[in-house]
Write an enzyme that holds these catalytic residues in place. Structure first.
Site, PDB file in Angstrom:
ATOM      1  N   ASP A   8       0.860  -1.177   0.000  1.00  0.00           N
ATOM      2  CA  ASP A   8       0.000   0.000   0.000  1.00  0.00           C
ATOM      3  C   ASP A   8       0.907   1.242   0.000  1.00  0.00           C
ATOM      4  OD1 ASP A   8      -2.313   1.689   0.526  1.00  0.00           O
ATOM      5  OD2 ASP A   8      -1.590   1.769   2.604  1.00  0.00           O
ATOM      6  N   ASP A  10      -0.164   5.171   0.949  1.00  0.00           N
ATOM      7  CA  ASP A  10      -0.384   6.127   2.039  1.00  0.00           C
ATOM      8  C   ASP A  10      -0.475   5.414   3.385  1.00  0.00           C
ATOM      9  OD1 ASP A  10      -1.178   8.881   0.633  1.00  0.00           O
ATOM     10  OD2 ASP A  10      -2.026   7.235  -0.528  1.00  0.00           O
ATOM     11  N   ASP A 188      -2.098  -0.336   5.864  1.00  0.00           N
ATOM     12  CA  ASP A 188      -2.300   0.316   7.168  1.00  0.00           C
ATOM     13  C   ASP A 188      -3.752   0.615   7.497  1.00  0.00           C
ATOM     14  OD1 ASP A 188      -2.410   2.425   5.115  1.00  0.00           O
ATOM     15  OD2 ASP A 188      -2.742   3.716   6.863  1.00  0.00           O
TER      16      ASP A 188
HETATM   17 MG   LIG Z   1      -2.959   3.200   3.289  1.00  0.00          MG
END
Ligand SMILES: [Mg+2]
Length: 247
Positions: A8, A10, A188
């Protein structure tokens, strides 16, 4: 078994910024990713809610394999598929209505990605955040079953129902250089949990970045810890994701 690494962007490779265009890319990140991709025989891809073109901009001049817009668009071996705004007329009309409904809220940002749309309220006061969330929920409901709403950290995003990061990873895994490897996915956000589920099911390794509850099997504290791991792997440390701390 060799690894296929899915990352991923961000909150995983870069720290989350108050505005999506304000993220800072660590100057070492691109060279680390390039060396690691070489070590993995090319089996490294970014899997993100951002458009592919935005990731290219952040990581230029490098070009990585990318699944963008949660898998609506995918670029592998230099060829881009999916993600055309003109294939989504109902969404285009709803984006216009969304913009009108929050036009008076300067702290609410609409990120129009063509084949999906994200409404960000990270900068908004609680009552404005609540209104933004209600507006994006209503828009998703109006669009019906062809689209689905993904709620993340101070963001609500409407994406085509068929697109998920889990599907995107499985699509990469069907072809060279990914096929026959073991998938490792680092993410995240709660929108990454759907991909953790499919990676776990396929015998891969899922890694949640940050502290929240997760179905991932492994955990890293923050993007800095992610970059330290990737640097070590790029520098020749054993590629052993099972040795990461349990979630
Ligand atoms: Mg993310």
């Amino acid at each position: 078994m060799s690894l296929a690494l899915f990352l991923d962007f961000d909150g995983t490779l870069v720290e989350i910024a108050p505005r999506p265009d304000a993220v800072q890319v660590d100057p070492d990140l691109v060279p680390i990713l390039e060396r690691l991709r070489e070590r993995l025989g090319g089996a490294l891809a970014i899997v993100t809610g951002r458009p592919v073109g935005v990731i290219d901009d952040f990581l230029k001049p490098a070009r990585f394999d990318v699944a963008g817009l949660h898998g609506v668009e995918r670029r592998t071996a230099g060829a881009l598929t999916g993600g055309r705004a003109e294939d989504h007329p109902a969404l285009r009309a709803e984006v216009q209505r969304l913009q009108a409904r929050v036009a008076d809220l300067d702290s609410v940002l609409i990120e129009d990605k063509g084949a999906s749309v994200a409404v960000h309220w990270r900068l908004a006061a609680p009552e404005d955040a609540a209104r933004a969330e209600a507006v994006v929920k209503a828009a998703a409901a109006a669009l019906g079953a062809e689209y689905r709403l993904q709620l993340g950290k101070a963001v609500g995003e409407i994406v085509p129902a068929s697109a998920t990061k889990g599907h995107a990873i499985r699509a990469f895994m069907e072809a060279t250089p990914y096929a026959g490897r073991r998938a490792v996915f680092l993410g995240d956000d709660r929108t990454d949990e759907i991909a953790f589920a499919s990676v776990n099911e396929d015998g891969g390794v899922s890694v949640r970045v940050g502290e929240s509850d997760t179905i991932a099997t492994r955990r890293l504290a923050d993007p800095e810890a992610v970059r330290a791991l990737l640097r070590a792997w790029a520098d020749g440390a054993p590629l052993d994701p099972d040795a990461l701390p349990p979630a």
